[in-house]
Design an enzyme around this catalytic site. Structure first.
Site, PDB file in Angstrom:
ATOM      1  N   GLU A  76      47.078  20.162  50.998  1.00  0.00           N
ATOM      2  CA  GLU A  76      46.615  21.552  51.032  1.00  0.00           C
ATOM      3  C   GLU A  76      47.315  22.363  52.113  1.00  0.00           C
ATOM      4  O   GLU A  76      47.621  23.533  51.914  1.00  0.00           O
ATOM      5  CB  GLU A  76      45.087  21.607  51.242  1.00  0.00           C
ATOM      6  CG  GLU A  76      44.604  23.026  51.497  1.00  0.00           C
ATOM      7  CD  GLU A  76      43.213  23.328  51.026  1.00  0.00           C
ATOM      8  OE1 GLU A  76      42.388  22.419  50.950  1.00  0.00           O
ATOM      9  OE2 GLU A  76      42.960  24.522  50.742  1.00  0.00           O
TER      10      GLU A  76
ATOM     11  N   ASP B  56      43.583  16.486  50.494  1.00  0.00           N
ATOM     12  CA  ASP B  56      42.858  17.648  51.001  1.00  0.00           C
ATOM     13  C   ASP B  56      42.150  17.166  52.270  1.00  0.00           C
ATOM     14  O   ASP B  56      41.197  16.391  52.199  1.00  0.00           O
ATOM     15  CB  ASP B  56      41.837  18.124  49.953  1.00  0.00           C
ATOM     16  CG  ASP B  56      41.285  19.485  50.306  1.00  0.00           C
ATOM     17  OD1 ASP B  56      41.392  19.885  51.473  1.00  0.00           O
ATOM     18  OD2 ASP B  56      40.740  20.148  49.400  1.00  0.00           O
TER      19      ASP B  56
ATOM     20  N   ILE C  36      40.233  18.592  54.478  1.00  0.00           N
ATOM     21  CA  ILE C  36      38.812  18.982  54.499  1.00  0.00           C
ATOM     22  C   ILE C  36      38.556  19.776  53.225  1.00  0.00           C
ATOM     23  O   ILE C  36      39.048  20.904  53.091  1.00  0.00           O
ATOM     24  CB  ILE C  36      38.477  19.911  55.701  1.00  0.00           C
ATOM     25  CG1 ILE C  36      38.976  19.344  57.026  1.00  0.00           C
ATOM     26  CG2 ILE C  36      36.976  20.253  55.695  1.00  0.00           C
ATOM     27  CD1 ILE C  36      37.984  18.660  57.893  1.00  0.00           C
ATOM     28  N   ASP C  37      37.839  19.222  52.294  1.00  0.00           N
ATOM     29  CA  ASP C  37      37.456  20.006  51.116  1.00  0.00           C
ATOM     30  C   ASP C  37      36.047  20.532  51.359  1.00  0.00           C
ATOM     31  O   ASP C  37      35.102  19.762  51.487  1.00  0.00           O
ATOM     32  CB  ASP C  37      37.496  19.170  49.838  1.00  0.00           C
ATOM     33  CG  ASP C  37      37.221  20.060  48.641  1.00  0.00           C
ATOM     34  OD1 ASP C  37      37.976  21.030  48.453  1.00  0.00           O
ATOM     35  OD2 ASP C  37      36.222  19.835  47.941  1.00  0.00           O
TER      36      ASP C  37
ATOM     37  N   THR D 268      36.043  23.672  53.457  1.00  0.00           N
ATOM     38  CA  THR D 268      36.355  24.188  54.806  1.00  0.00           C
ATOM     39  C   THR D 268      35.349  25.256  55.246  1.00  0.00           C
ATOM     40  O   THR D 268      34.947  25.281  56.414  1.00  0.00           O
ATOM     41  CB  THR D 268      37.793  24.757  54.843  1.00  0.00           C
ATOM     42  OG1 THR D 268      38.687  23.709  54.487  1.00  0.00           O
ATOM     43  CG2 THR D 268      38.163  25.264  56.216  1.00  0.00           C
TER      44      THR D 268
ATOM     45  N   ASP E  14      42.048  19.803  45.389  1.00  0.00           N
ATOM     46  CA  ASP E  14      40.584  19.925  45.368  1.00  0.00           C
ATOM     47  C   ASP E  14      39.952  18.890  44.427  1.00  0.00           C
ATOM     48  O   ASP E  14      38.824  18.469  44.642  1.00  0.00           O
ATOM     49  CB  ASP E  14      40.149  21.312  44.870  1.00  0.00           C
ATOM     50  CG  ASP E  14      40.632  22.452  45.742  1.00  0.00           C
ATOM     51  OD1 ASP E  14      40.576  22.316  46.968  1.00  0.00           O
ATOM     52  OD2 ASP E  14      41.051  23.496  45.182  1.00  0.00           O
TER      53      ASP E  14
HETATM   54  P1  2AM Z   1      38.642  24.180  50.315  1.00  0.00           P
HETATM   55  O1  2AM Z   1      37.350  24.114  50.998  1.00  0.00           O
HETATM   56  O2  2AM Z   1      39.525  23.008  50.588  1.00  0.00           O
HETATM   57  O3  2AM Z   1      39.323  25.501  50.495  1.00  0.00           O
HETATM   58  C1  2AM Z   1      34.790  26.144  47.143  1.00  0.00           C
HETATM   59  O4  2AM Z   1      33.697  26.218  46.369  1.00  0.00           O
HETATM   60  C2  2AM Z   1      35.627  25.015  46.577  1.00  0.00           C
HETATM   61  O5  2AM Z   1      36.782  25.577  45.924  1.00  0.00           O
HETATM   62  C3  2AM Z   1      36.184  24.138  47.668  1.00  0.00           C
HETATM   63  O6  2AM Z   1      36.437  22.883  47.129  1.00  0.00           O
HETATM   64  C4  2AM Z   1      37.428  24.881  48.070  1.00  0.00           C
HETATM   65  O7  2AM Z   1      38.376  24.061  48.724  1.00  0.00           O
HETATM   66  C5  2AM Z   1      37.958  25.291  46.703  1.00  0.00           C
HETATM   67  N1  2AM Z   1      38.869  26.420  46.704  1.00  0.00           N
HETATM   68  C6  2AM Z   1      40.057  26.434  46.055  1.00  0.00           C
HETATM   69  N2  2AM Z   1      40.670  27.632  46.215  1.00  0.00           N
HETATM   70  C7  2AM Z   1      39.868  28.380  46.997  1.00  0.00           C
HETATM   71  C8  2AM Z   1      39.945  29.735  47.533  1.00  0.00           C
HETATM   72  N3  2AM Z   1      40.986  30.534  47.258  1.00  0.00           N
HETATM   73  N4  2AM Z   1      38.915  30.176  48.290  1.00  0.00           N
HETATM   74  C9  2AM Z   1      37.839  29.360  48.566  1.00  0.00           C
HETATM   75  N5  2AM Z   1      37.714  28.101  48.073  1.00  0.00           N
HETATM   76  C10 2AM Z   1      38.707  27.616  47.306  1.00  0.00           C
HETATM   77 CA    CA Z   2      40.079  21.864  48.986  1.00  0.00          CA
END
Ligand code: 2AM
Ligand code: CA
Length: 259
Positions: A67, A85, A87-88, A90, A213
């Site tokens: 990521e 990823d 931290i999924d 974040t 993700d």
């Molecule tokens: P992330 O936390 O690694 O950004 C949010 O509900 C979920 O969708 C998380 O798994 C988040 O991953 C992902 N996600 C993917 N694209 C995103 C974006 N543009 N904004 C926020 N979350 C996103």
């Molecule tokens: Ca993610």
């Protein structure tokens, strides 16, 4: 399931999880990426750097799709690719919520062969090797309960930039909110898909995800006999971004009526 590469993936996922908890005690330096709500911290970057260093030290011939873009070469030049990823979830992590995970998948020639999703807060390690079944903390998981939409709890995340799809998605969500037991927005795609695999949720819907993700959770959910498709009912490519319908197979046909 005996495979030293898979064991190694489990080991570094757990260390990365512990790192995320330790580093969270320090003050956060917050940055945004594509929008004010698209967050990244030094912890995402440090955890990814740790994972990349470990993987390349052990497997210098492998590629990485992460990521935070730590690995600079194109993953397309490699037969075996780790999709990570750090931290999924974040936004949850930044806001001191407890629902986030470290996600690591391994793909060979574009096919996912192993996935691990680690929740360091609950100390829950979900993993699966292709054709080897799915496990939570060493116990085999299989999705064999039959549900209807009326008996289902469904998780989603409603952000999306395309107004047309936003409109369609809100119709989907309004319909499901009316007909299901409830909608949740828990905000970690990787963990929510693992929750579908063990029946804490019955579906996870997202109009747009990146490969990191979902790649690991997709293998876990499929190995638990769950269903993973895009919103047009197509099979999803492990290496590319996609919309997501991840669900208990018994509600899949019914769920499609809402898209
Ligand atoms: P992330 O936390 O690694 O950004 C949010 O509900 C979920 O969708 C998380 O798994 C988040 O991953 C992902 N996600 C993917 N694209 C995103 C974006 N543009 N904004 C926020 N979350 C996103
Ligand atoms: Ca993610």
């Amino acid at each position: 399931m005996k495979n030293e590469m898979y064991d190694f993936a489990l080991e570094i996922a757990k260390i990365a999880g512990k790192m995320s908890i330790d580093l969270r005690k320090e003050p956060l330096k917050l940055e945004t990426k594509r929008s004010h709500a698209d967050l990244v911290t030094f912890i995402d970057k440090e955890v990814e750097q740790f994972l990349v260093n470990k993987i390349l030290e052990r497997y210098p011939q492998h590629g990485i799709l992460g990521e935070e873009g730590t690995f600079k070469e194109s993953y397309k030049n490699f037969e075996t690719v780790w999709i990570i990823d750090p931290i999924d979830g974040t936004t949850n992590f930044v806001h001191q919520q407890q629902h986030y995970a470290i996600s690591i998948a391994i793909a060979k020639n574009g096919i996912g062969i192993f996935g691990v999703v680690y929740d360091p807060i609950k100390d829950e390690l979900f993993y699966a090797g292709k054709d080897d079944g799915a496990y939570l903390n060493g116990n085999k998981i299989i999705l064999d309960d039959k549900k209807t939409i009326r008996e289902s709890v469904i998780s989603t995340c409603m952000f999306w930039e395309d107004p047309n799809t936003k409109e369609n998605l809100s119709k989907t969500i309004i319909g499901l909110a009316r007909d299901s037991r409830g909608i949740r927005m828990m905000s970690s795609a990787a963990l929510d898909m693992c929750y579908v695999a063990i029946g804490r949720l019955d579906a996870y819907i997202n109009p747009r995800l990146q490969a990191w993700d979902f790649s690991a959770a997709k293998i876990i959910l499929e190995e638990a006999e769950g269903f993973v498709r895009d919103h047009k009912a197509n099979i999803i490519n492990t290496m590319e971004g996609s919309s997501m319908i991840a669900c208990n197979p018994s509600i899949y046909e019914e769920l499609l009526n809402y898209f």
